[in-house]
Design a protein around this motif. Structure first.
Motif, short mmCIF file in Angstrom:
data_model
loop_
_atom_site.label_atom_id
_atom_site.label_comp_id
_atom_site.label_asym_id
_atom_site.label_seq_id
_atom_site.Cartn_x
_atom_site.Cartn_y
_atom_site.Cartn_z
N SER A 23 0.86 -1.18 0.00
CA SER A 23 0.00 0.00 0.00
C SER A 23 0.90 1.23 0.00
O SER A 23 2.02 1.21 0.49
CB SER A 23 -0.97 0.01 1.19
N ASP A 36 -2.31 -0.07 -13.41
CA ASP A 36 -1.43 -1.24 -13.47
C ASP A 36 -0.50 -1.15 -14.68
O ASP A 36 0.70 -1.44 -14.57
CB ASP A 36 -2.24 -2.53 -13.52
N THR A 39 -3.71 -3.50 -8.99
CA THR A 39 -4.27 -2.51 -8.06
C THR A 39 -5.76 -2.30 -8.30
O THR A 39 -6.33 -1.32 -7.85
CB THR A 39 -3.54 -1.16 -8.18
N VAL A 98 -3.60 3.55 -1.53
CA VAL A 98 -3.96 2.62 -2.60
C VAL A 98 -3.28 1.30 -2.28
O VAL A 98 -2.09 1.28 -1.92
CB VAL A 98 -3.52 3.14 -3.98
N LYS A 99 -4.03 0.21 -2.41
CA LYS A 99 -3.48 -1.11 -2.15
C LYS A 99 -3.31 -1.87 -3.45
O LYS A 99 -4.05 -1.66 -4.42
CB LYS A 99 -4.39 -1.89 -1.21
N GLY A 100 -2.34 -2.76 -3.44
CA GLY A 100 -2.11 -3.60 -4.60
C GLY A 100 -1.53 -4.93 -4.19
O GLY A 100 -1.18 -5.15 -3.02
#
Length: 177
Positions: free
Chosen positions: A18, A67, A61, A27-29
């Motif tokens: 994140s 991405d 993401t 933002v998380k991925g």
């Protein structure tokens, strides 16, 4: 217990991150494709051999445009640097089941030492007669240290993408042989 070979079970493991977005949110991925070479006694990781590889093109993401931007030369440059790797160089037991694992992290052709807190979650037999062990790892890296410097200043101050990336791994490994 003696050292054994362990194989990561990717269907029960994750490599997540994140990062701050616009200074106000995160933002998380995740990375979907990864593997590791692990030789360890899970109850005493101080003598373990750990080498981890991530296919950076597998970044996700939940936004295709973002991405694709992450895969571009602005960030990971997957065409020239398709893998991110980590090789443990020092493992120190901090308390029961807690370790500091330091190693060489390579992203985009840049290698730097990084330290992650690793927790041994335990082990047990699975329904098929195998032995599985669980590990959690957490740490923070600075993306700009690895040449991931793209950014955009915001009208209100600050920048679009933060520098500090929180990394989190949940690993379930299956004992081999």
């Amino acid at each position: 217990m003696a050292k054994s070979q362990w194989k990561v079970d990717p269907t029960h493991s994750s490599v997540d991150f994140s990062i701050k977005h616009m200074v106000i949110s995160r933002v998380k991925g995740t990375f979907h494709t990864f593997d590791a070479v692990i030789e360890a006694d899970p109850e005493d990781l101080t003598t373990a051999t750990i080498e981890f590889t991530v296919d950076v093109a597998s970044v996700d993401t939940r936004n295709a445009d973002r991405d694709n931007h992450l895969r571009s030369a602005d960030f990971f440059d997957v065409e020239n640097h398709p893998k991110m790797t980590f090789k443990a160089t020092r493992i120190v037991k901090k308390s029961e089941g807690e370790y500091e694992v330091t190693g060489d992290l390579t992203i985009r052709g840049v290698t730097r030492p990084e330290t992650f807190l690793v927790t041994y979650e335990g082990q047990g037999k699975d329904p098929w007669g195998g032995v599985r062990a669980g590990f959690s790892a957490h740490g923070t890296i600075n993306r700009t240290d690895y040449g991931l410097k793209w950014n955009t200043p915001l009208e209100t101050g600050g920048v679009l993408v933060g520098d500090q990336v929180q990394v989190s791994l949940e690993i379930e490994a299956v004992k081999q042989g």
